[in-house]
Write a protein that holds these residues in place. Sequence first.
Motif, PDB file in Angstrom:
ATOM      1  N   PRO A 187       0.808  -1.228   0.000  1.00 15.97           N
ATOM      2  CA  PRO A 187       0.000   0.000   0.000  1.00 15.97           C
ATOM      3  C   PRO A 187       0.846   1.286   0.000  1.00 15.97           C
ATOM      4  O   PRO A 187       0.364   2.344  -0.402  1.00 15.97           O
ATOM      5  N   LYS A 188       2.097   1.192   0.428  1.00 17.48           N
ATOM      6  CA  LYS A 188       2.964   2.372   0.461  1.00 17.48           C
ATOM      7  C   LYS A 188       3.767   2.553  -0.819  1.00 17.48           C
ATOM      8  O   LYS A 188       4.451   3.557  -0.981  1.00 17.48           O
ATOM      9  N   ILE A 189       3.694   1.585  -1.729  1.00 18.91           N
ATOM     10  CA  ILE A 189       4.459   1.660  -2.976  1.00 18.91           C
ATOM     11  C   ILE A 189       3.518   2.075  -4.099  1.00 18.91           C
ATOM     12  O   ILE A 189       2.588   1.353  -4.451  1.00 18.91           O
ATOM     13  N   ASP A 190       3.787   3.249  -4.667  1.00 22.67           N
ATOM     14  CA  ASP A 190       2.949   3.763  -5.747  1.00 22.67           C
ATOM     15  C   ASP A 190       3.470   3.367  -7.125  1.00 22.67           C
ATOM     16  O   ASP A 190       2.697   3.218  -8.055  1.00 22.67           O
ATOM     17  N   ARG A 201       4.649   1.274 -10.156  1.00 27.28           N
ATOM     18  CA  ARG A 201       4.349  -0.076 -10.661  1.00 27.28           C
ATOM     19  C   ARG A 201       5.608  -0.942 -10.727  1.00 27.28           C
ATOM     20  O   ARG A 201       5.575  -2.124 -10.375  1.00 27.28           O
ATOM     21  N   HIS A 202       6.711  -0.388 -11.181  1.00 25.20           N
ATOM     22  CA  HIS A 202       7.957  -1.156 -11.274  1.00 25.20           C
ATOM     23  C   HIS A 202       8.439  -1.610  -9.895  1.00 25.20           C
ATOM     24  O   HIS A 202       8.946  -2.725  -9.752  1.00 25.20           O
ATOM     25  N   ASP A 203       8.307  -0.766  -8.900  1.00 21.60           N
ATOM     26  CA  ASP A 203       8.700  -1.141  -7.538  1.00 21.60           C
ATOM     27  C   ASP A 203       7.845  -2.307  -7.034  1.00 21.60           C
ATOM     28  O   ASP A 203       8.348  -3.226  -6.387  1.00 21.60           O
ATOM     29  N   ARG A 204       6.554  -2.268  -7.360  1.00 22.51           N
ATOM     30  CA  ARG A 204       5.663  -3.357  -6.963  1.00 22.51           C
ATOM     31  C   ARG A 204       6.069  -4.668  -7.651  1.00 22.51           C
ATOM     32  O   ARG A 204       6.112  -5.723  -7.027  1.00 22.51           O
ATOM     33  N   LEU A 205       6.344  -4.586  -8.944  1.00 21.89           N
ATOM     34  CA  LEU A 205       6.750  -5.784  -9.686  1.00 21.89           C
ATOM     35  C   LEU A 205       8.087  -6.323  -9.170  1.00 21.89           C
ATOM     36  O   LEU A 205       8.279  -7.545  -9.074  1.00 21.89           O
ATOM     37  N   ALA A 206       8.988  -5.434  -8.823  1.00 22.60           N
ATOM     38  CA  ALA A 206      10.277  -5.868  -8.264  1.00 22.60           C
ATOM     39  C   ALA A 206      10.058  -6.589  -6.941  1.00 22.60           C
ATOM     40  O   ALA A 206      10.674  -7.632  -6.679  1.00 22.60           O
ATOM     41  N   LEU A 207       9.169  -6.049  -6.110  1.00 25.23           N
ATOM     42  CA  LEU A 207       8.886  -6.697  -4.826  1.00 25.23           C
ATOM     43  C   LEU A 207       8.295  -8.092  -5.035  1.00 25.23           C
ATOM     44  O   LEU A 207       8.733  -9.057  -4.412  1.00 25.23           O
ATOM     45  N   TRP A 208       7.323  -8.213  -5.936  1.00 23.52           N
ATOM     46  CA  TRP A 208       6.748  -9.532  -6.196  1.00 23.52           C
ATOM     47  C   TRP A 208       7.783 -10.490  -6.771  1.00 23.52           C
ATOM     48  O   TRP A 208       7.768 -11.684  -6.464  1.00 23.52           O
ATOM     49  N   SER A 209       8.689  -9.975  -7.594  1.00 18.93           N
ATOM     50  CA  SER A 209       9.750 -10.816  -8.162  1.00 18.93           C
ATOM     51  C   SER A 209      10.647 -11.395  -7.077  1.00 18.93           C
ATOM     52  O   SER A 209      11.144 -12.507  -7.203  1.00 18.93           O
ATOM     53  N   ALA A 210      10.861 -10.641  -6.034  1.00 18.24           N
ATOM     54  CA  ALA A 210      11.676 -11.115  -4.914  1.00 18.24           C
ATOM     55  C   ALA A 210      10.869 -11.974  -3.950  1.00 18.24           C
ATOM     56  O   ALA A 210      11.370 -12.966  -3.416  1.00 18.24           O
ATOM     57  N   LEU A 211       9.616 -11.593  -3.736  1.00 15.99           N
ATOM     58  CA  LEU A 211       8.800 -12.242  -2.719  1.00 15.99           C
ATOM     59  C   LEU A 211       8.299 -13.624  -3.131  1.00 15.99           C
ATOM     60  O   LEU A 211       8.283 -14.547  -2.312  1.00 15.99           O
ATOM     61  N   ILE A 212       7.918 -13.790  -4.375  1.00 10.98           N
ATOM     62  CA  ILE A 212       7.352 -15.071  -4.804  1.00 10.98           C
ATOM     63  C   ILE A 212       8.329 -16.233  -4.592  1.00 10.98           C
ATOM     64  O   ILE A 212       7.936 -17.254  -4.011  1.00 10.98           O
ATOM     65  N   PRO A 213       9.601 -16.125  -4.997  1.00 10.97           N
ATOM     66  CA  PRO A 213      10.504 -17.255  -4.722  1.00 10.97           C
ATOM     67  C   PRO A 213      10.639 -17.551  -3.222  1.00 10.97           C
ATOM     68  O   PRO A 213      10.679 -18.722  -2.825  1.00 10.97           O
ATOM     69  N   LEU A 214      10.706 -16.524  -2.408  1.00 14.28           N
ATOM     70  CA  LEU A 214      10.803 -16.734  -0.960  1.00 14.28           C
ATOM     71  C   LEU A 214       9.582 -17.482  -0.440  1.00 14.28           C
ATOM     72  O   LEU A 214       9.709 -18.463   0.295  1.00 14.28           O
ATOM     73  N   GLU A 238      13.115   3.844  -5.340  1.00 13.72           N
ATOM     74  CA  GLU A 238      13.454   4.317  -3.997  1.00 13.72           C
ATOM     75  C   GLU A 238      14.540   3.425  -3.400  1.00 13.72           C
ATOM     76  O   GLU A 238      14.458   2.197  -3.492  1.00 13.72           O
ATOM     77  N   LEU A 239      15.538   4.040  -2.768  1.00 14.66           N
ATOM     78  CA  LEU A 239      16.634   3.273  -2.174  1.00 14.66           C
ATOM     79  C   LEU A 239      16.121   2.297  -1.114  1.00 14.66           C
ATOM     80  O   LEU A 239      16.506   1.124  -1.102  1.00 14.66           O
ATOM     81  N   GLY A 240      15.239   2.751  -0.249  1.00 18.49           N
ATOM     82  CA  GLY A 240      14.702   1.891   0.808  1.00 18.49           C
ATOM     83  C   GLY A 240      13.951   0.703   0.233  1.00 18.49           C
ATOM     84  O   GLY A 240      14.086  -0.429   0.717  1.00 18.49           O
ATOM     85  N   THR A 241      13.169   0.950  -0.799  1.00 16.68           N
ATOM     86  CA  THR A 241      12.443  -0.140  -1.452  1.00 16.68           C
ATOM     87  C   THR A 241      13.427  -1.106  -2.096  1.00 16.68           C
ATOM     88  O   THR A 241      13.271  -2.329  -2.005  1.00 16.68           O
TER      89      THR A 241
END
Length: 164
Positions: free
Chosen positions: A37-40, A42-55, A111-114
């Motif tokens: 909800p804090k990520i506006d 789209r690329h940041d969201r896709l990057a997060l899902w790319s990392a999260l799904i394998p985990l 974003e660096l934090g993201t």
Amino acid sequence: MGRARREELRRRYLSLGLGELAAAAVFLTIALLIVLPKIDNRHDRLALWSALIPLLVVLAQAGVYWLLARSWVERHPMPPLIRTVYRTLRFMNVALLVGGACGVIVWCPHELGTGIAVVSVWLFGAIEYVNYFLIRLSYPPRLWLTTVSQLRTPRLVRDLNASS
């Protein structure tokens, strides 16, 4: 002694299995309710899902493995069907991690934090894969440095090899 040992291992495996499934649920819940909800972007969201799904996939596989292993521990080798599934997953996980890394690179967070969070999540997934399919990495903190250097074979791999 055999029955007591089996029951002790069954309890430990139950704890490990539920713990891994709970960890997957916690990561998913935090991502869905707090992080996304804090990520506006789209690329940041896709990057997060790319990392999260394998985990999430590796944690879920690990949790299911421990729960299934309760049925054969100290009795007989891993059943052939489960062996085939986990041998296949072993290689599919590599493809999933590589695909996830590619997604993180392609959709590099702005974003660096993201970016740090996304890379950390992907690294944790890779570490979990190594821990379950290559070299055992999880030990009590006070024993970690001395024990991890022994490069022990993970229980899952020993089960896969014992049932060959």
